[in-house]
Design an enzyme around this catalytic site. Sequence first.
Site, PDB file in Angstrom:
ATOM      1  N   HIS A  47       4.476  -5.552   1.247  1.00  0.00           N
ATOM      2  CA  HIS A  47       3.250  -6.279   0.942  1.00  0.00           C
ATOM      3  C   HIS A  47       3.456  -7.786   0.958  1.00  0.00           C
ATOM      4  CE1 HIS A  47       5.185  -6.235  -3.035  1.00  0.00           C
ATOM      5  NE2 HIS A  47       4.466  -7.317  -3.297  1.00  0.00           N
ATOM      6  N   ASP A  78       6.544   0.540   0.809  1.00  0.00           N
ATOM      7  CA  ASP A  78       6.449  -0.884   0.470  1.00  0.00           C
ATOM      8  C   ASP A  78       7.809  -1.585   0.543  1.00  0.00           C
ATOM      9  OD1 ASP A  78       5.444  -3.314  -0.235  1.00  0.00           O
ATOM     10  OD2 ASP A  78       4.615  -2.701  -2.169  1.00  0.00           O
ATOM     11  N   SER A 156       7.369 -10.429  -6.928  1.00  0.00           N
ATOM     12  CA  SER A 156       7.241  -9.201  -6.168  1.00  0.00           C
ATOM     13  C   SER A 156       8.095  -9.245  -4.908  1.00  0.00           C
ATOM     14  CB  SER A 156       5.774  -8.991  -5.802  1.00  0.00           C
ATOM     15  OG  SER A 156       5.534  -7.654  -5.485  1.00  0.00           O
TER      16      SER A 156
END
Length: 460
Positions: A47, A78, A156
């Site tokens: 992502h 992911d 992230s």
Amino acid sequence: MLYSSVIRIFATTLEVDYDNPWQSDTPSSGTGSGVVVGSGKILTGAHVVANSTFLQVQKASDPNKFTAQILSICHDSDLAILEVKEPNFMEGICIAEIGDLPSLQDRVTVVGYPIGGREISVTEGVVSRIEVQRYSHSRRHLLAVTVDAAINEGNSGGPVFKEDKVIGIAFQTLKAAENIGELVPSNLIHRFIKKSQDVSIVKVPHLGIRTQNMENPMLRSYKKLSSTDSGILLTTVQYGGSAWKTLMPEDVLVEIDGYKIANNGTIKYRDQYRTMYEVVMGDHFVDDEISLKVIRQGNYLDVNVVLKECAPLIPFWSYDNNPTYFIYGGLVFQKLCLDYIATWNKWWDKAPVEFLDLFYSGVRTEERQEVVILAQVLSDEVNVGYQNISNEVVAFVNDTRPKNMIDFVTIMTNAKDTITVKTSGGRIIICDAKQVSQANKRIVQNYHINGDRSLDLIDI
């Protein structure tokens, strides 16, 4: 030296406009984190780099940036691997090692570059849960590790260490809770890295079934399960999926990949973690063969299936791809997908009910492999009276139900006289094929569109 492997990532991204599928939105930029797992190889979250047009990376306490490219990506789990080719990039960097799955209450360290500063950030927490979760990036249900350390924007894609090894990649948080972060676990990372040596796009397989738990004793009795039997009831088998032509609706799936399935749909994964049976998909690649045991009409059957990609009736999020569309006399037809449904703000509540029903409950069959919709009408004299029709599901074209978008476009382009489109809402649209042929060029020019169809339909 260990944290020298943690890298900051700068991504410029360009997303497409599903309301007007022939054009893109304005470019945007964002940051994330990653970790060096090989010479010039950076592991991060998919992502972080999805839909990217330009990537740069930066080492800790280094003002210089290096250009990077995506080497391999798996949107399902992911994960992504970036490559930096500049020879001096690896100076001062310690390559991180991927460890094993942690245990509950293990103390871990989340390292990355969250918003609020430019330098590396280190926070600590403990492992509080290990079970299947829904990945927001792909909507797939895969194993995840939950920690009580916050994962903020910019963090992230960064690593989570247990002692001196990476045991996960930070990828999402639970918005309804405080300081709850989730990690892509090391078992998925190991398999992704292994497969990325062979292909640039890695897929996690899917069984292609829908199931019902069998906790109700009357239901178990109806399916003739003994007191020692347990499993889940198959309600649908998707066309073209892994289980197609092997499993059947009303089969009871009692075992998968050697794991016994409980009546609530869980297994004892690795003899440690009680979680949903879908967890085993993360242990396999597309084209692997997996063993299943079912009860069919009271008889035990041992079967093997070849695992395939996830292929629902309404596709989930799509990345690094352009939308499929077809313009016919100003009528804009598209393939229904989650990206289109999400053009409604709070789509799970505001999108058309029929679209949501197809997304949540629609089953892919041989007769209906995709859903074609009339999204909007570009006003022109050839479509007078139809301008207010939008967001209608195409049911029939000249009394033929199209199987998919390619089938639909083929029927439309091969028509010589009159075209009649009927929608599921009862609308009827009649066009003269010759008039449309003459009008198409005028319409795309008037609306500044490059062509009457997306590139994946150009040869039809």
